[in-house]
Design a protein around this motif. Structure first.
Motif, PDB file in Angstrom:
ATOM      1  N   ALA A 111       1.011  -1.198   0.060  1.00  0.00           N
ATOM      2  CA  ALA A 111       0.108   0.018   0.130  1.00  0.00           C
ATOM      3  C   ALA A 111       0.909   1.349  -0.077  1.00  0.00           C
ATOM      4  N   ASP A 114      -6.598   7.766  -2.727  1.00  0.00           N
ATOM      5  CA  ASP A 114      -7.158   6.423  -2.280  1.00  0.00           C
ATOM      6  C   ASP A 114      -6.427   5.166  -2.029  1.00  0.00           C
ATOM      7  N   MET A 115      -5.043   5.445  -2.206  1.00  0.00           N
ATOM      8  CA  MET A 115      -4.263   4.633  -1.908  1.00  0.00           C
ATOM      9  C   MET A 115      -3.700   4.988  -0.499  1.00  0.00           C
ATOM     10  N   ASP A 119      -6.293   3.023   1.617  1.00  0.00           N
ATOM     11  CA  ASP A 119      -5.781   1.639   1.600  1.00  0.00           C
ATOM     12  C   ASP A 119      -4.572   1.443   2.919  1.00  0.00           C
ATOM     13  N   ASN A 126      -6.689   1.650   6.072  1.00  0.00           N
ATOM     14  CA  ASN A 126      -7.381   0.342   6.328  1.00  0.00           C
ATOM     15  C   ASN A 126      -6.423  -0.682   6.535  1.00  0.00           C
TER      16      ASN A 126
END
Length: 213
Positions: free
Chosen positions: A89, A196-197, A200, A203
């Motif tokens: 990620a 978005d990364m 990630d 997350n």
């Protein structure tokens, strides 16, 4: 005998410094990205682009080193899958920062619009929070710092979605040249995907907290 024992001892002194190097490298990349989009001089932009390219290659080396350590280590500080996921990620953020810069040059994007500059700033904000959170995973004592950063990263990603959607909508409404629409949409898309990364990474960090906190 020492080499045998070292195989079974968690490599906390190896994985965590590598993660910190990777996140610090992302912070530098995002700083150069902001400098690039805020500069009016082509020579300065080219200099920033080359520096981003160099830092991306350095990030690849760090990622490779993490994978190498993972293959050599029997007992790890936390789940092997999470170590691999976090390394991947972090590397993805670097790829999209570099990809954004690359598209600006390959597509001859000379005018850095307000949405492009805003998204670059959001990428930088996301990388700051990633760096802050990654710096705390070595002992998991400051869980609140990590969770707060993850929440802020999610908020940054939502802001980036809004900026991207609004900018693309305005391109279709006001820009007549199809090539220009495609150029800017590609650049905006790469920048938005970088956020978005970052999400990630957040997350993965939250998954590590759930399993180990």
């Amino acid at each position: 005998m020492n080499s045998i024992f070292s195989y079974f001892i968690p490599k906390d002194k190896k994985f965590f410094p590598l993660f910190e190097k990777a996140s610090a490298n992302l912070l530098k990349m995002s700083e150069k990205l902001v400098e690039l989009v805020q500069s009016d001089e082509n020579s300065d932009r080219e200099k920033m682009h080359k520096e981003i390219e160099r830092l991306e290659q350095y990030g690849d080396e760090i990622t490779h080193q993490i994978y190498l350590e993972l293959s050599k280590t029997f007992i790890t500080p936390f789940d092997r899958e999470d170590i691999h996921a976090l390394a991947s990620a972090l590397d993805d953020i670097a790829d999209y920062i570099h990809g954004s810069s690359n598209r600006m040059f390959l597509y001859n994007v000379s005018v850095m619009t307000e949405p492009v500059q805003k998204l670059a700033e959001l990428v930088h904000e996301g990388c700051k929070e990633v760096n802050k959170a990654v710096s705390e995973i070595k002992n998991l004592k400051n869980i609140r710092v990590i969770t707060d950063s993850c929440v802020r990263i999610n908020s940054i990603e939502n802001q980036a979605d809004y900026v991207f959607d609004k900018a693309v909508g305005e391109l279709f409404d006001y820009e007549e040249d199809a090539k220009t629409i495609i150029k800017y949409k590609e650049v905006l898309s790469a920048l938005e995907t970088a956020t978005d990364m970052c999400e990630d990474v957040a997350n993965v960090m939250e998954s590590i907290l759930v399993k180990n906190a």
